[in-house]
Design a protein around this motif. Structure first.
Motif, PDB file in Angstrom:
ATOM      1  N   ARG A   1     -24.726 -36.886   3.123  1.00 14.26           N
ATOM      2  CA  ARG A   1     -23.278 -36.578   3.835  1.00 14.26           C
ATOM      3  C   ARG A   1     -22.170 -37.941   3.559  1.00 14.26           C
ATOM      4  O   ARG A   1     -20.771 -37.693   3.662  1.00 14.26           O
ATOM      5  CB  ARG A   1     -23.595 -36.601   5.042  1.00 14.26           C
ATOM      6  CG  ARG A   1     -23.828 -35.747   5.505  1.00 14.26           C
ATOM      7  CD  ARG A   1     -23.961 -35.001   7.187  1.00 14.26           C
ATOM      8  NE  ARG A   1     -24.679 -35.925   8.256  1.00 14.26           N
ATOM      9  CZ  ARG A   1     -26.120 -35.112   8.103  1.00 14.26           C
ATOM     10  NH1 ARG A   1     -27.107 -33.939   7.440  1.00 14.26           N
ATOM     11  NH2 ARG A   1     -26.767 -36.160   8.956  1.00 14.26           N
ATOM     12  N   TYR A   2     -22.653 -38.934   3.273  1.00 22.33           N
ATOM     13  CA  TYR A   2     -21.901 -40.701   3.758  1.00 22.33           C
ATOM     14  C   TYR A   2     -21.321 -40.312   1.932  1.00 22.33           C
ATOM     15  O   TYR A   2     -20.235 -40.779   1.944  1.00 22.33           O
ATOM     16  CB  TYR A   2     -22.058 -41.822   3.170  1.00 22.33           C
ATOM     17  CG  TYR A   2     -22.850 -41.617   4.865  1.00 22.33           C
ATOM     18  CD1 TYR A   2     -21.785 -41.849   6.006  1.00 22.33           C
ATOM     19  CD2 TYR A   2     -23.709 -43.184   5.216  1.00 22.33           C
ATOM     20  CE1 TYR A   2     -22.763 -41.690   7.074  1.00 22.33           C
ATOM     21  CE2 TYR A   2     -24.099 -43.815   6.646  1.00 22.33           C
ATOM     22  CZ  TYR A   2     -23.707 -43.188   7.728  1.00 22.33           C
ATOM     23  OH  TYR A   2     -23.892 -43.738   8.467  1.00 22.33           O
ATOM     24  N   ILE A   3     -22.167 -40.184   0.994  1.00 24.21           N
ATOM     25  CA  ILE A   3     -21.103 -39.466  -0.355  1.00 24.21           C
ATOM     26  C   ILE A   3     -20.851 -38.498  -0.730  1.00 24.21           C
ATOM     27  O   ILE A   3     -19.159 -39.136  -0.983  1.00 24.21           O
ATOM     28  CB  ILE A   3     -22.401 -39.648  -1.599  1.00 24.21           C
ATOM     29  CG1 ILE A   3     -23.560 -41.002  -1.422  1.00 24.21           C
ATOM     30  CG2 ILE A   3     -21.958 -38.963  -2.855  1.00 24.21           C
ATOM     31  CD1 ILE A   3     -24.241 -39.967  -2.065  1.00 24.21           C
ATOM     32  N   ASP A   4     -20.874 -37.813   0.078  1.00 24.80           N
ATOM     33  CA  ASP A   4     -19.263 -36.586   0.342  1.00 24.80           C
ATOM     34  C   ASP A   4     -18.747 -36.532   0.806  1.00 24.80           C
ATOM     35  O   ASP A   4     -17.148 -36.417   0.192  1.00 24.80           O
ATOM     36  CB  ASP A   4     -20.442 -35.329   1.057  1.00 24.80           C
ATOM     37  CG  ASP A   4     -19.189 -34.268   0.975  1.00 24.80           C
ATOM     38  OD1 ASP A   4     -19.225 -33.456  -0.051  1.00 24.80           O
ATOM     39  OD2 ASP A   4     -19.129 -33.880   2.662  1.00 24.80           O
ATOM     40  N   SER A   5     -18.407 -37.864   1.817  1.00 25.94           N
ATOM     41  CA  SER A   5     -17.398 -38.501   2.656  1.00 25.94           C
ATOM     42  C   SER A   5     -16.227 -38.688   1.608  1.00 25.94           C
ATOM     43  O   SER A   5     -15.325 -38.729   2.074  1.00 25.94           O
ATOM     44  CB  SER A   5     -17.961 -38.833   4.386  1.00 25.94           C
ATOM     45  OG  SER A   5     -16.909 -39.671   5.279  1.00 25.94           O
ATOM     46  N   HIS A   6     -17.146 -40.063   0.919  1.00 26.91           N
ATOM     47  CA  HIS A   6     -16.215 -40.879  -0.089  1.00 26.91           C
ATOM     48  C   HIS A   6     -15.637 -40.066  -0.379  1.00 26.91           C
ATOM     49  O   HIS A   6     -14.572 -40.285  -0.687  1.00 26.91           O
ATOM     50  CB  HIS A   6     -16.954 -41.560  -0.485  1.00 26.91           C
ATOM     51  CG  HIS A   6     -16.692 -43.134   0.475  1.00 26.91           C
ATOM     52  ND1 HIS A   6     -15.679 -43.647   1.308  1.00 26.91           N
ATOM     53  CD2 HIS A   6     -17.890 -43.790   0.868  1.00 26.91           C
ATOM     54  CE1 HIS A   6     -16.467 -44.681   2.376  1.00 26.91           C
ATOM     55  NE2 HIS A   6     -17.902 -44.259   1.842  1.00 26.91           N
ATOM     56  N   LEU A   7     -16.188 -38.831  -1.717  1.00 25.76           N
ATOM     57  CA  LEU A   7     -15.733 -37.508  -2.805  1.00 25.76           C
ATOM     58  C   LEU A   7     -14.771 -37.042  -1.813  1.00 25.76           C
ATOM     59  O   LEU A   7     -13.990 -37.226  -2.566  1.00 25.76           O
ATOM     60  CB  LEU A   7     -17.412 -36.938  -3.001  1.00 25.76           C
ATOM     61  CG  LEU A   7     -17.012 -36.515  -4.306  1.00 25.76           C
ATOM     62  CD1 LEU A   7     -16.868 -37.048  -5.713  1.00 25.76           C
ATOM     63  CD2 LEU A   7     -17.952 -35.748  -4.505  1.00 25.76           C
ATOM     64  N   ALA A   8     -15.275 -36.320  -0.636  1.00 19.42           N
ATOM     65  CA  ALA A   8     -13.943 -35.510  -0.652  1.00 19.42           C
ATOM     66  C   ALA A   8     -13.032 -36.354  -0.305  1.00 19.42           C
ATOM     67  O   ALA A   8     -11.737 -35.907  -0.327  1.00 19.42           O
ATOM     68  CB  ALA A   8     -14.536 -35.039   0.975  1.00 19.42           C
ATOM     69  N   GLU A   9     -13.070 -37.963   0.432  1.00 16.75           N
ATOM     70  CA  GLU A   9     -11.441 -38.682   0.235  1.00 16.75           C
ATOM     71  C   GLU A   9     -11.286 -39.143  -0.692  1.00 16.75           C
ATOM     72  O   GLU A   9      -9.706 -38.761  -0.749  1.00 16.75           O
ATOM     73  CB  GLU A   9     -11.858 -39.791   1.200  1.00 16.75           C
ATOM     74  CG  GLU A   9     -12.536 -39.276   2.942  1.00 16.75           C
ATOM     75  CD  GLU A   9     -12.456 -40.926   3.631  1.00 16.75           C
ATOM     76  OE1 GLU A   9     -12.905 -41.857   2.680  1.00 16.75           O
ATOM     77  OE2 GLU A   9     -12.809 -41.243   4.780  1.00 16.75           O
ATOM     78  N   THR A  10     -11.736 -39.208  -1.807  1.00 20.46           N
ATOM     79  CA  THR A  10     -11.048 -39.415  -3.680  1.00 20.46           C
ATOM     80  C   THR A  10     -10.438 -37.851  -3.761  1.00 20.46           C
ATOM     81  O   THR A  10      -9.567 -38.350  -4.223  1.00 20.46           O
ATOM     82  CB  THR A  10     -12.104 -39.988  -4.214  1.00 20.46           C
ATOM     83  OG1 THR A  10     -12.658 -40.411  -3.547  1.00 20.46           O
ATOM     84  CG2 THR A  10     -11.519 -40.040  -5.165  1.00 20.46           C
ATOM     85  N   ARG A  11     -11.309 -36.673  -3.334  1.00 17.94           N
ATOM     86  CA  ARG A  11     -10.885 -35.723  -4.543  1.00 17.94           C
ATOM     87  C   ARG A  11      -8.764 -35.723  -4.141  1.00 17.94           C
ATOM     88  O   ARG A  11      -8.453 -34.175  -4.343  1.00 17.94           O
ATOM     89  CB  ARG A  11     -11.119 -34.378  -4.010  1.00 17.94           C
ATOM     90  CG  ARG A  11     -13.177 -34.247  -4.851  1.00 17.94           C
ATOM     91  CD  ARG A  11     -13.737 -33.101  -4.873  1.00 17.94           C
ATOM     92  NE  ARG A  11     -14.743 -33.083  -5.241  1.00 17.94           N
ATOM     93  CZ  ARG A  11     -15.001 -32.892  -6.614  1.00 17.94           C
ATOM     94  NH1 ARG A  11     -13.977 -32.442  -7.424  1.00 17.94           N
ATOM     95  NH2 ARG A  11     -16.354 -32.402  -6.937  1.00 17.94           N
ATOM     96  N   HIS A  12      -8.965 -35.557  -2.252  1.00 16.49           N
ATOM     97  CA  HIS A  12      -8.040 -35.250  -1.959  1.00 16.49           C
ATOM     98  C   HIS A  12      -6.736 -36.250  -1.347  1.00 16.49           C
ATOM     99  O   HIS A  12      -5.940 -36.133  -0.637  1.00 16.49           O
ATOM    100  CB  HIS A  12      -8.503 -34.651  -0.114  1.00 16.49           C
ATOM    101  CG  HIS A  12      -9.502 -33.408  -0.313  1.00 16.49           C
ATOM    102  ND1 HIS A  12     -10.988 -33.715   0.213  1.00 16.49           N
ATOM    103  CD2 HIS A  12      -8.770 -31.354  -0.305  1.00 16.49           C
ATOM    104  CE1 HIS A  12     -10.491 -32.426   0.091  1.00 16.49           C
ATOM    105  NE2 HIS A  12      -9.803 -31.235  -0.454  1.00 16.49           N
TER     106      HIS A  12
END
Length: 457
Positions: free
Chosen positions: A439-450
């Protein structure tokens, strides 16, 4: 008798006020009746910093102070040698005594000097009595310690803070802090050798000269010490071997619901607004040590090239990066002894097939591995594999971070920020931790995508 004059080696049995009588009202008379009091050395005249004064301090001042310590110990007991344990860089580093520094600064006229000896002796005794009082406020019953964890955390925290206040956190203050915590456990019948080991593991090298520990560090040390007292079988804390947490991880690894990991917002390459990994290394590691940061940046550049060519992830690849991370003359080998982490609470075993087992686990990070999983799961699992296989003698957390970055980079993904991936620790035997990391990875990934990350300068 000839006594050991270094106070750092005093045990609680040596200093426990209940075992050694002392009358502060008569201390001055006793000090002046001792042999060394009749021959206080004459201080040479000269300006401060005069080399002649420094030479005198070593040739005459220190032998006199040693003789006074010996005489006091013969009269009162060995506990008295702490009278010279001054703050900062005195006769002994990092002590609780303010009335004495060192022969160069504390020996003046005979009257003033003997007054300082008396005041320092009484100050040391008062400190021991105050410690004894705090110890009694937190009575340890080893059979009930599991039910008293909060109480024991408060006890350890209070003692650490008392030592930091008393010593001023000067040079070497942490030595006395370790000693006080060891005395505390010894008072309640933990074997001195075991007490010393438990304290050393709880502190884990995180206290430093001239720096007061952060409140979070104090809390963590207190918690670790309290947890270390919790016996597995209702008896005293065990001195036996720590379980093999690598084997525990491999068991947990098979039970984690990896397929439930978030998918990172979709497939396909992700190009960040800035290189979050490099930026974090420059700011975080650069503040610790510029050479450390430069080594990590060199390894980061190499892993990105490896990812671009689609390299397979295995120990040999990690070794190439770790050569730069550690700055060693040769690529660091796979460890050949059991490894420890988390102040000794986790032990990772070693066997003839450990390296091969690591390679097999890392191979599962590929997109086309037999059991397809979300990218966040494969990156998190590879990170934890490196953490708990612990392949190197040093720098495994950095190696695990680079591994995670590589797994993402091999699929064209980079992040604007990585702070959640470098400021936390995970337990080898806790399945929930693995999914938390995804979930930590997903959080950073979502922030980067958006484009919502806040780590870009």
């Amino acid at each position: 008798m000839i006594v050991e004059l270094a106070p750092l080696f005093l045990t609680w049995a040596d200093v426990d006020p209940a075992r050694h009588t002392f009358d502060s009202a008569s201390a001055s008379q006793v000090v002046r009746s001792l042999g060394p009091a009749q021959r206080v050395p004459s201080r040479p005249e000269g300006p401060e910093g005069d080399p002649a004064t420094n030479d005198w301090s070593w040739s005459e001042g220190k032998p006199w102070a040693d003789a006074m310590s010996q005489a006091l110990a013969e009269h009162y007991g060995r506990w008295t040698v702490g009278w010279r344990w001054a703050h900062d860089e005195g006769d002994f580093d990092g002590g609780p005594v303010g009335n004495w520094c060192c022969p160069k600064d504390s020996i003046t006229t005979p009257e003033e000097t003997l007054g300082r000896v008396t005041a320092a002796l009484c100050e040391w005794r008062e400190w021991l009595e105050s410690l004894a009082g705090w110890f009694e406020e937190y009575p340890l019953a080893l059979a009930d310690v599991a039910d008293q964890r909060t109480l024991w955390e408060h006890a350890a925290r209070n003692l650490i803070l008392q030592v930091t206040d008393r010593t001023g956190c000067g040079s070497g203050w942490y030595g006395h802090c370790r000693q006080v915590l060891t005395w505390f456990l010894s008072r309640w019948d933990v074997a001195p050798e075991l007490a010393e080991d438990l304290v050393e593991r709880a502190i884990g090298g995180r206290f430093h000269s001239w720096i007061a520990p952060e409140p979070e560090t104090v809390d963590d040390v207190a918690e670790r010490l309290a947890l270390s007292l919790r016996p597995a079988d209702g008896g005293t804390p065990s001195t036996g071997p720590t379980p093999d947490h690598l084997e525990r991880w491999l068991e947990v690894r098979e039970t984690v619901s990896w397929q439930e990991a978030p998918d990172g917002g979709g497939d396909g390459p992700v190009t960040p607004a800035c290189d979050g990994a490099a930026e974090d290394i420059r700011t975080f590691d650069g503040a610790l040590d510029p050479d450390r940061a430069n080594g990590l940046l060199a390894a980061l550049e190499l892993l990105r090239a490896d990812a671009a060519r689609g390299a397979s992830l295995d120990f040999e690849l990690l070794q190439r990066w770790q050569h730069h991370v550690l700055g060693t003359p040769q690529p660091p080998p796979f460890r050949d002894q059991p490894a420890f982490a988390k102040a000794g609470r986790e032990r990772y075993g070693i066997g003839p097939d450990t390296r091969a087992r690591l390679d097999a686990c890392l191979a599962e990070s590929a997109k086309d591995a037999p059991r397809p999983l979300p990218l966040t799961a494969r990156a998190a699992r590879a990170y934890l594999d490196v953490c708990f296989f612990h392949p190197f003698d040093d720098g495994n957390a950095r190696s695990a971070f680079l591994t995670l970055v590589f797994v993402l980079a091999r699929e064209g993904v980079a992040l604007d920020g990585v702070s959640l991936l470098r400021r936390v620790t995970f337990q080898a035997d806790e399945p929930a931790d693995a999914l938390i990391l995804t979930r930590y990875i997903d959080s950073h990934l979502a922030e980067t995508r958006h484009g919502t990350a806040t780590r870009c300068p």
